[in-house]
Scaffold this active site. Structure first.
Site, PDB file in Angstrom:
ATOM      1  CG  ASP A  81      -2.101  -0.792   1.112  1.00 54.18           C
ATOM      2  OD1 ASP A  81      -2.467  -1.075  -0.042  1.00 54.18           O
ATOM      3  OD2 ASP A  81      -2.704  -1.134   2.130  1.00 54.18           O
ATOM      4  CG  HIS A 104     -16.120  -0.130  -2.952  1.00 55.17           C
ATOM      5  ND1 HIS A 104     -16.159  -0.914  -1.827  1.00 55.17           N
ATOM      6  CD2 HIS A 104     -15.828  -0.949  -3.979  1.00 55.17           C
ATOM      7  CE1 HIS A 104     -15.892  -2.156  -2.162  1.00 55.17           C
ATOM      8  NE2 HIS A 104     -15.693  -2.212  -3.457  1.00 55.17           N
ATOM      9  CE  LYS A 134     -12.991  14.892   3.819  1.00 52.47           C
ATOM     10  NZ  LYS A 134     -14.017  14.276   4.664  1.00 52.47           N
TER      11      LYS A 134
HETATM   12  N1  LIG Z   1     -11.485  10.767   4.436  1.00 55.86           N
HETATM   13  C1  LIG Z   1     -11.590  10.889   3.127  1.00 55.86           C
HETATM   14  N2  LIG Z   1     -12.646  11.529   2.604  1.00 55.86           N
HETATM   15  C2  LIG Z   1     -12.761  11.649   1.275  1.00 55.86           C
HETATM   16  N3  LIG Z   1     -11.883  11.186   0.392  1.00 55.86           N
HETATM   17  C3  LIG Z   1     -10.809  10.553   0.854  1.00 55.86           C
HETATM   18  C4  LIG Z   1     -10.598  10.367   2.236  1.00 55.86           C
HETATM   19  N4  LIG Z   1      -9.456   9.701   2.404  1.00 55.86           N
HETATM   20  C5  LIG Z   1      -8.976   9.477   1.182  1.00 55.86           C
HETATM   21  N5  LIG Z   1      -9.769   9.986   0.232  1.00 55.86           N
HETATM   22  C6  LIG Z   1      -9.591   9.912  -1.216  1.00 55.86           C
HETATM   23  O1  LIG Z   1      -9.814   8.579  -1.645  1.00 55.86           O
HETATM   24  C7  LIG Z   1      -8.658   8.082  -2.287  1.00 55.86           C
HETATM   25  C8  LIG Z   1      -8.498   6.639  -2.009  1.00 55.86           C
HETATM   26  O2  LIG Z   1      -8.209   6.442  -0.650  1.00 55.86           O
HETATM   27  P1  LIG Z   1      -7.730   5.012  -0.128  1.00 55.86           P
HETATM   28  O3  LIG Z   1      -7.598   5.081   1.349  1.00 55.86           O
HETATM   29  O4  LIG Z   1      -8.561   3.963  -0.743  1.00 55.86           O
HETATM   30  O5  LIG Z   1      -6.336   4.866  -0.807  1.00 55.86           O
HETATM   31  P2  LIG Z   1      -5.006   5.600  -0.423  1.00 55.86           P
HETATM   32  O6  LIG Z   1      -5.042   5.907   1.024  1.00 55.86           O
HETATM   33  O7  LIG Z   1      -4.746   6.699  -1.364  1.00 55.86           O
HETATM   34  O8  LIG Z   1      -3.957   4.518  -0.738  1.00 55.86           O
HETATM   35  P3  LIG Z   1      -3.688   3.219   0.101  1.00 55.86           P
HETATM   36  O9  LIG Z   1      -4.338   2.147  -0.672  1.00 55.86           O
HETATM   37  O10 LIG Z   1      -2.219   3.153   0.097  1.00 55.86           O
HETATM   38  O11 LIG Z   1      -4.266   3.419   1.467  1.00 55.86           O
HETATM   39  C9  LIG Z   1      -7.537   8.953  -1.784  1.00 55.86           C
HETATM   40  O12 LIG Z   1      -6.482   8.995  -2.681  1.00 55.86           O
HETATM   41  C10 LIG Z   1      -8.198  10.278  -1.627  1.00 55.86           C
HETATM   42  O13 LIG Z   1      -8.282  10.936  -2.874  1.00 55.86           O
END
Ligand SMILES: Nc1ncnc2c1ncn2[C@@H]1O[C@H](COP(=O)(O)OP(=O)(O)OP(=O)(O)O)[C@@H](O)[C@H]1O
Ligand SMILES: [K+]
Ligand SMILES: [Mg+2]
Length: 677
Positions: free
Chosen positions: A302, A375, A390
């Site tokens: 990750d 998702h 957001k």
């Molecule tokens: N709390 C949040 N509210 C809204 N959008 C978010 C939030 N946290 C992350 N995101 C958005 O969603 C995307 C995907 O987040 P996710 O946690 O699935 O992956 P990541 O943290 O970028 O990568 P990893 O898989 O390494 O955790 C992020 O890149 C960001 O753009």
């Protein structure tokens, strides 16, 4: 947990000596076929010693007795090696049992807590846990939030927060609530809890031979049969030549030739590998998982938390054209008030610090909060008069497009700039109207680039997986030095990627903590679940990291590699040894009848008896001498497989050929000095 049981103490050594004797039980010993043959030989020569004592000696009783003693030592040394490897785990299991005292539980019956025995709890029961209480079984928090001391399981004394909902809801039986209270739905029946499983794992009670170990054992048994036939045909040949080889000599010869060294150390090597993981607070559910870790071709990592520090912080608001900074900050904060992710919390903090936005009373807002999901890649809030979201650039773009609007150019531009710098852009929208962007910053972990370089030298491919956009992903991937990356990944995407690599015949390792990760963890050849993760994740993986440190995957692979290298090196050494012994002893045996053999008898061993006895003694001592190497593993260096193979063939192959000549000669000299032959 492991801190208290480092190294060997006297108690473990004494225990291992006792165990070595118990393991002489034929039913136990037969699990190790090579040693079982030695055991049969020991009984036979013991019989000869008694026959000589009672019926008068037909041959050299002192010689038979000495051979017998050393044959028994051979078996005992092998048993000792296994017992000492098991010893540390057993000591730890005992320590764990002590933490699992007779716990009482406050079971909720008809809405009221009633005190019952923890051992009576079953799946689905609800219990109340208050400050000072030990959590009576594994479960999921369904109500409340508490700080928990998990040191009984993890050895880590810093308290952790456990709360309902999300990925921090799972609790482990045996840990203690420090403050506040939680209601827990029990998820394990008696005897099936994490602590129970941990005890039986570290005890080695459930240890089964891995497929590789079985294959190697079959090879060793094959070699044993070949040498058995060789020694059996030697007998008529020798008598034809006028040499009378006693059965004792033939047994001794056989034991010298069959692969007793690796046969004796094989299971100790495997147990020690699991033990090395345990010392680093990783529980491997099977030896097979440890081996797979050593053979891994692809590491899926990750981005957030593994490659970067993971406390992605909001650092800047960038409003869309025509939107005021305050309006953006206000909406961003509103959408994050109930967002418990580090990102969400940091947005609330930034809005408060920079724009002095006060926190609002949630109850008066009549707000419905939409939590973040991997998702949708969005989170937000539904208010009476407006809807705020957001999320990632693509998610919000899709969201506003459905409402007939577009991302303003200046927001698009700002997001690209953030992403190119390795930051994560979030876009805030109120209804169809885009208010602006938030810059989330994360920092790459120190030293991670060097780790990836090492992995590349070992021939392992590293792939960074992230839910983030491709630009951010590319920037971080380049900075960290991973081989490849997958951006905008969903849990299904991860699963598909694992299958793709596996279809190419590659072994894949990954870490995960969320329920979302469970299918991928189950599919991966090595799935390391974080202890802080959900129950589903922990059940799907084949390892659990008690420290919940995703970077540990790299260490796990190193430990697996070291295990395979140790086994390979000692197998090479053992077989080279046996070949060398053949050439060391046979000339000595035959040089009496065939003086021509004297040419080959370069060792100039004093007598044929002395040659055979020295070889048996060497054969036994080499097992005990190699125990430390079997337990600690061979020296490990991050190099490609073929370089390591070549180097090991030279060190352990040539070393294995030379050692018996030196060792047997030395023992022969000592035997003569002390008049033992
Ligand atoms: N709390 C949040 N509210 C809204 N959008 C978010 C939030 N946290 C992350 N995101 C958005 O969603 C995307 C995907 O987040 P996710 O946690 O699935 O992956 P990541 O943290 O970028 O990568 P990893 O898989 O390494 O955790 C992020 O890149 C960001 O753009
Ligand atoms: K041998
Ligand atoms: Mg994340």
């Amino acid at each position: 947990m492991s801190a208290n049981a480092n190294g060997f103490n006297k108690k473990i050594l004494m225990q291992a000596c006792r165990e070595a004797l118990f393991k002489l039980n034929p039913k136990v010993q037969v699990r190790n076929p090579v040693m079982f043959i030695v055991l049969i030989g020991s009984w036979l020569t013991t019989g000869f010693v008694f026959r000589d004592l009672f019926q008068g000696s037909a041959g050299n009783t002192s010689f038979t007795l000495q051979i017998t003693v050393w044959l028994w030592f051979t078996v005992l040394f092998a048993n000792f090696a296994e017992a000492i490897a098991e010893g540390r785990g057993k000591a730890q299991a005992q320590a764990l049992r002590q933490t699992r005292t007779q716990t009482q539980a406050k079971k909720i019956i008809h809405d009221k807590p009633q005190v019952v025995e923890a051992a009576s709890l079953r799946k689905g029961d609800i219990v109340l846990v208050e400050p000072g209480d030990i959590i009576p079984s594994d479960g999921e928090v369904i109500e409340g939030m508490a700080t928990v001391d998990e040191s009984a399981v993890t050895g880590e004394s810093a308290p952790v927060i456990r709360e309902s909902g999300g990925d921090k809801s799972s609790v482990t039986g045996g840990t203690r609530v420090l403050s506040d209270w939680i209601k827990v739905a029990v998820t394990a029946n008696p005897g099936e809890t994490f602590l129970d499983r941990m005890i039986s794992l570290v005890e080695g009670a459930k240890r089964q031979k891995t497929p590789n170990e079985i294959a190697l054992t079959i090879l060793l048994v094959g070699l044993t049969i070949v040498f058995l036939a060789a020694v059996a045909t030697l007998y008529p040949y020798a008598s034809y030549s006028g040499i009378n080889l006693s059965i004792t000599v033939l047994i001794a010869l056989l034991v010298c030739l069959i692969p007793t060294t690796i046969g004796g150390l094989l299971s100790a090597i495997g147990i020690a590998g699991m033990d090395r993981l345990l010392k680093r607070n990783v529980l491997a559910m099977s030896g097979r998982a440890v081996e797979a870790a050593g053979d891994v071709d692809v590491l899926l990592l990750d981005k957030t938390g593994t490659i970067t520090l993971g406390n992605r912080m909001a650092t800047e608001f960038i409003p869309a054209a025509g939107v005021s900074m305050e309006a953006l900050a206000d909406a961003a904060q509103m959408a994050s008030l109930a967002d418990e992710t580090p990102e969400g919390r940091s947005i609330v903090v930034l809005a408060k610090q920079k724009y002095n936005l006060r926190e609002r009373d949630l109850t008066n807002l009549e707000a419905e909060f939409i939590p973040f999901s991997a998702h949708t890649r969005m989170s937000g809030v539904n208010l009476k008069d407006k809807v705020i979201r957001k999320g990632s650039v693509d998610a919000i773009q899709k969201y506003v497009r459905e409402k007939g609007s577009e991302l303003p150019e200046n927001v698009k531009f700002a997001c690209e700039g953030i992403a190119k710098s390795g930051g994560t852009p979030l876009v805030v929208a109120e209804g169809s109207r885009v208010l602006g962007a938030i810059h989330l910053k994360d920092v790459i972990k120190g030293g991670i680039k060097e780790r990836f370089k090492e992995l590349r030298q070992m021939g392992i491919k590293t792939v960074m997986i992230t839910g983030d956009n491709p630009l951010t992903a590319a920037a971080i991937a380049a900075e960290a030095g991973v081989d490849d990356f997958m951006a905008e990944a969903t849990p299904e995407g991860k699963l598909a990627l694992i299958r793709e690599y596996q279809d190419k015949g590659m072994l894949v390792a990954m870490t995960g903590d969320g329920t979302n990760d469970a299918p991928a963890l189950a599919q991966a050849d090595v799935g390391v679940a974080m202890n802080s993760g959900t129950q589903a994740a922990k059940e799907a993986g084949n390892m659990v990291d008690l420290d919940s440190n995703p970077t540990k995957l790299i260490e796990i692979v190193e430990i697996g590699k070291q295990l395979l290298m140790t086994r390979g090196s000692l197998t090479t050494f053992s077989i080279a040894n046996d070949v060398a012994k053949y050439f060391a002893i046979i000339p000595a045996l035959f040089s009496v009848a065939y003086p021509a053999f004297g040419v080959f008898n370069i060792m100039r061993l004093s007598t044929p008896e002395s040659a055979i006895l020295s070889a048996v003694i060497f054969n036994a001592l080499i097992i005990i001498g190699l125990v430390p190497l079997a337990l600690h593993g061979v020296m490990y260096q991050p190099l490609g497989a073929d370089i390591i193979l070549r180097r090991n063939l030279i060190i352990y192959g040539l070393g294995g050929l030379a050692a018996p000549f030196l060792g047997i000669k030395l023992i022969d000299v000592l035997l003569v000095i002390f008049h033992l032959v």
